[in-house]
Motif scaffolding. Structure first.
Motif, PDB file in Angstrom:
ATOM      1  N   ASP A 182      -1.183 -38.947 -26.474  1.00  8.33           N
ATOM      2  CA  ASP A 182      -0.268 -38.199 -25.565  1.00  8.33           C
ATOM      3  C   ASP A 182      -0.034 -36.694 -25.601  1.00  8.33           C
ATOM      4  O   ASP A 182       0.329 -36.157 -24.939  1.00  8.33           O
ATOM      5  N   ASN A 189       0.936 -31.775 -16.150  1.00  9.28           N
ATOM      6  CA  ASN A 189       1.881 -31.060 -15.472  1.00  9.28           C
ATOM      7  C   ASN A 189       1.647 -29.741 -15.170  1.00  9.28           C
ATOM      8  O   ASN A 189       2.176 -29.152 -14.239  1.00  9.28           O
ATOM      9  N   THR A 194       3.394 -31.083  -7.928  1.00  6.85           N
ATOM     10  CA  THR A 194       4.361 -31.869  -7.973  1.00  6.85           C
ATOM     11  C   THR A 194       4.116 -33.056  -6.757  1.00  6.85           C
ATOM     12  O   THR A 194       3.509 -32.770  -5.870  1.00  6.85           O
ATOM     13  N   ASP A 210       4.285 -40.701 -29.024  1.00  4.65           N
ATOM     14  CA  ASP A 210       5.148 -40.137 -27.818  1.00  4.65           C
ATOM     15  C   ASP A 210       4.334 -40.610 -26.436  1.00  4.65           C
ATOM     16  O   ASP A 210       4.929 -39.934 -25.374  1.00  4.65           O
ATOM     17  N   ASP A 213       7.062 -41.506 -23.876  1.00  5.14           N
ATOM     18  CA  ASP A 213       7.759 -40.516 -23.232  1.00  5.14           C
ATOM     19  C   ASP A 213       6.988 -39.542 -22.411  1.00  5.14           C
ATOM     20  O   ASP A 213       7.527 -39.042 -21.456  1.00  5.14           O
ATOM     21  N   ARG A 214       5.747 -39.428 -23.008  1.00  7.11           N
ATOM     22  CA  ARG A 214       4.952 -38.523 -21.888  1.00  7.11           C
ATOM     23  C   ARG A 214       4.379 -39.179 -20.674  1.00  7.11           C
ATOM     24  O   ARG A 214       4.736 -38.403 -19.707  1.00  7.11           O
ATOM     25  N   GLN A 217       7.762 -38.553 -18.563  1.00  8.00           N
ATOM     26  CA  GLN A 217       7.868 -37.316 -17.901  1.00  8.00           C
ATOM     27  C   GLN A 217       7.144 -37.076 -16.893  1.00  8.00           C
ATOM     28  O   GLN A 217       7.261 -36.276 -15.918  1.00  8.00           O
ATOM     29  N   GLN A 220       8.411 -38.622 -13.593  1.00  8.51           N
ATOM     30  CA  GLN A 220       9.418 -37.766 -12.920  1.00  8.51           C
ATOM     31  C   GLN A 220       9.224 -37.098 -11.668  1.00  8.51           C
ATOM     32  O   GLN A 220       9.793 -37.162 -10.548  1.00  8.51           O
ATOM     33  N   ARG A 221       8.092 -36.605 -11.686  1.00  6.46           N
ATOM     34  CA  ARG A 221       7.558 -35.693 -10.492  1.00  6.46           C
ATOM     35  C   ARG A 221       6.345 -35.980  -9.850  1.00  6.46           C
ATOM     36  O   ARG A 221       5.722 -35.527  -8.877  1.00  6.46           O
TER      37      ARG A 221
END
Length: 299
Positions: A182, A189, A194, A210, A213-214, A217, A220-221
Motif C-alpha cells: 500500500d 497519483n 487523471t 491500507d 483504501d489505497r 483512492q 476515484q480518478r
C-alpha cells in the motif's frame, strides 16, 4: 551479475521483452471480443487525424471532409471519414519486491510480471495509446514517464530491465524484507495522469493494512486493474513434510495436509483480479491477457 542469476527465467533481458511484440499482436485482427456484449469489435469513426476510408458524399456529411482526388477522378463528390481519436494512457506497475524473486518452474514470478506487462504494453502502443512504468522493489522505485509509439515502449522495457537487475542485486546482498504494497503504490497519483488506466501486476504479498483504501483512492480518478502472478505448484503442493529455510537462515519442516485449501481469490481488497501462473508458457499468458484486455477497450 553471477552466472547463477544469468539464466532464462531468472534474468530479465530487453531483447526477450522486445520479441514479445509479435506474440502480443498475434491473432489480434481475428478477435471477436467487444467492449459491449453481443457483437464484434468494429473500428470507431470520429474526428481524429487518421483516415478510415473514402466514400461517396451523402446529405448531412461535413463538406470540409471532401476528398478532392476521389471527387476529381470519379466526377462524384467523395468525403473522408476518420478514426476516433482517443488518448488511452496506461501506467504499468511491476512488483519486483523480494517475495516476487522466486519460482518453481519456468520463471520467477517477477519475470512473469515483466512479461505480462510487456505484452499489455505492446498492444496498447499498437492501438495508439501511451504507456508508463512504475517498478517497485526493496529500493527506490523506477519510474518511466508516459510516452507513446515504439520509442516509448522501448524506454519502458529499459526501465523494467534496470529495476529487475537492481532487485536481483539486492537479493544477492541479503535483502529479504518486502516494503508494504500500500505504501509503494502511493506514488501512482503523482506519476499517472487523471483518467489513466493502472495495471498492477503483483503477488500481493505483504499488502499492508491500507491496500483497500489505497486502491479506492486510485479508483476515484483512475481505473485500477489487478493481475495476481502466482506459482500454482507452490500453492498446491501435495500432502507431505517439506524442509524449508527461514529468512534468518534456520531450517524447519512444514507439514502439508492438503486440507482446507482456499479457492483462488477472484478479488483482492474488493477489486476484481486476473490470475496468472508464472509457470505457464508465455503464449498461454498472451491468450489470457488478450481475453482480459480486448482491443479498443475503454479504460
Amino acid at each position: 551479475m553471477s552466472a547463477a542469476l544469468d539464466m532464462p527465467g531468472i534474468a530479465l533481458r530487453a531483447e526477450t521483452l522486445i520479441a514479445l511484440r509479435s506474440l502480443a499482436l498475434h491473432h489480434e485482427d481475428n478477435t471477436v471480443l467487444a467492449a459491449l456484449p453481443g457483437g464484434f469489435v468494429t473500428k470507431r469513426r470520429g474526428h481524429g487525424q487518421e483516415m478510415a476510408d473514402v466514400r461517396e458524399y451523402v446529405a448531412g456529411d461535413d463538406i470540409r471532409h471532401l476528398d478532392r482526388g476521389s471527387t476529381a477522378r470519379t466526377g462524384t463528390l467523395h468525403v473522408r471519414s476518420f478514426q476516433e481519436e482517443r488518448d488511452r494512457v496506461t501506467l504499468l506497475v511491476a512488483d519486483f519486491r523480494p517475495a516476487m524473486l522466486w519460482g518453481t518452474r519456468r520463471a520467477l514470478r517477477s519475470v512473469a510480471v515483466a512479461e505480462a506487462l510487456a505484452l499489455i504494453g505492446w498492444r496498447i502502443i499498437e492501438q495508439g495509446g501511451r504507456v508508463g512504468l512504475l517498478a517497485i522493489g526493496a529500493a527506490e522505485p523506477v519510474v518511466v514517464s508516459v510516452k507513446g509509439r515504439i520509442r516509448g515502449m522501448l524506454a519502458l522495457i529499459g526501465g523494467l530491465v534496470r529495476a529487475h537487475d537492481a532487485a536481483l542485486q539486492l537479493a544477492l546482498a541479503g535483502e529479504r524484507n518486502d516494503p508494504v504494497l500500500d505504501g509503494a503504490l502511493a506514488r501512482i497519483n503523482r506519476v499517472a495522469p487523471t483518467g489513466a488506466e493502472i495495471v498492477i501486476a503483483s503477488g500481493f504479498d505483504t499488502p499492508g493494512p491500507d491496500l483497500r483504501d489505497r486502491l479506492g483512492q486510485i479508483s476515484q480518478r483512475r481505473t485500477p486493474r489487478l493481475i495476481s502472478v502466482v506459482d500454482d505448484v507452490a500453492e498446491n503442493l501435495p500432502p507431505g513434510v517439506y524442509p524449508i529455510r527461514m529468512p534468518d537462515g534456520s531450517r524447519r519442516r512444514a507439514r502439508i495436509t492438503g486440507q482446507d485449501r482456499a479457492e483462488p481469490a477472484s478479488e483482492i481488497a474488493g477489486f476484481p483480479v486476473l490470475r496468472l501462473d508464472s509457470g505457464q508458457d508465455v503464449a498461454t499468458t498472451a491468450r489470457v491477457l488478450q481475453a482480459a484486455f480486448p482491443p479498443d477497450r475503454e479504460p
